[in-house]
Structures are given as structure tokens and as C-alpha cells.
Design a protein around this motif. Structure first.
Motif, PDB file in Angstrom:
ATOM      1  N   SER A 116       0.814  -1.220   0.000  1.00 22.27           N
ATOM      2  CA  SER A 116       0.000   0.000   0.000  1.00 22.27           C
ATOM      3  C   SER A 116       0.852   1.276   0.000  1.00 22.27           C
TER       4      SER A 116
ATOM      5  N   ASP B 154       2.772   4.509  -1.342  1.00 23.19           N
ATOM      6  CA  ASP B 154       2.508   5.403  -2.464  1.00 23.19           C
ATOM      7  C   ASP B 154       3.605   5.242  -3.520  1.00 23.19           C
ATOM      8  N   GLU B 155       3.382   5.850  -4.675  1.00 25.41           N
ATOM      9  CA  GLU B 155       4.289   5.685  -5.809  1.00 25.41           C
ATOM     10  C   GLU B 155       5.708   6.150  -5.489  1.00 25.41           C
TER      11      GLU B 155
END
Length: 158
Positions: A99, A101-102
Motif C-alpha cells: 500500500s 505510495d508511488e
């Protein structure tokens, strides 16, 4: 006397469930020793050329292709597979990175590649069919004993 052939396997985890199993043996060893044939359990140095198992207990998440293939091999040779602990059942805590983030994913990608990890962490049941589960971190001892007793009866040794 017939014995149930078991293997205990650890993937990506802290091996808390294996240690917990050793704790269970403190009270159950005398009773179970006549029923169990350890074919694989790293913590007691029991490893053999695995051809067949009655029960495979698997702890830990699947985070590498090598682990994924090993889990599939275990499934092929085991009559029953039991996921022990939350890492095996849900993939957590290792799966927290799923989960991210990029930006964080880009940051850790070179580390994952260096150590041969997949982009996503999987639970055991994401990879193979699981017959039973023992939840907890580490696993719930009473549930493990219940499942072990069930299989000792099912395999006709108790």
C-alpha cells in the motif's frame, strides 16, 4: 506404528510461529512424539529430501519468486496445508509495502530488485490452496492444537 509426516516451513517472517510451536511442544511433546514424524523443520534441523507430507504448516508471507515456487512444490507433496500466523494468512506485516505510495515504491524498488523480491507481497493462500488457518501473531496456540488434534484423528494415528 504409523506416524503423520509433517513439515514446518518459514517464508518471509520472524519465525514467531515456529518458536511458538516449540513452546507448544513443551506441553505436548510426550503425547505427540509417537504420532509425528518431522520431515522438515529448520529450527530443529530436520530436513530431508521431501517426497511426500501428510501436513505442511507454513508461516510467513510470500515475497520472492523462489518462495512462490517453493510453496507450490510444498502444495504438490502435502495432503494438507495449514497457514499458521497472520503473515501466512494475510501477508502482513510484510505486505504493508503493497500500500505504499508511488514515491515510496520507487524508493524501495532497487532494494527489492537487489534481494530478489517481487513487487507485491502475497499471502500463502494467494499462491496455493490452504486447507486450514491458525490466526495470530504469533499463532494462537489453542487453535493450532485443535487443528493438529483434528488431523491426527483424520490420518488415523490417534
Amino acid at each position: 506404528m504409523k506416524k503423520v509426516k509433517i513439515g514446518i516451513f518459514s517464508f518471509t517472517c520472524d519465525e514467531g510461529c515456529s518458536i511458538n510451536f516449540l513452546e507448544i511442544l513443551n506441553s505436548k511433546f510426550e503425547e505427540w512424539k509417537k504420532f509425528l514424524d518431522f520431515k522438515h523443520f529448520r529450527l530443529i534441523q530436520s530436513k530431508s529430501n521431501l517426497k511426500s507430507l501428510d501436513i505442511a504448516f507454513i508461516e510467513g508471507a510470500i515475497s520472492t519468486k523462489k518462495e512462490k515456487e517453493k510453496a507450490k512444490k510444498i502444495r504438490k507433496i502435502a495432503k494438507k496445508v495449514v497457514a499458521i500466523g497472520n503473515c501466512a494468512i494475510e501477508g502482513f506485516i510484510s505486505a504493508q509495502r503493497n500500500s505504499f505510495d508511488e514515491e515510496r515504491r520507487k524508493e524501495i524498488k532497487p532494494i527489492l530488485k537487489k534481494f530478489g523480491h517481487m513487487d507485491r507481497v502475497l499471502s500463502v493462500k494467494d499462491v496455493i490452496e490452504v486447507d486450514d488457518e491458525v490466526p495470530g501473531c504469533p499463532m494462537v496456540e489453542t487453535k493450532f492444537i485443535e487443528i493438529m488434534e483434528k488431523y491426527l484423528k483424520e490420518f488415523g494415528v490417534k
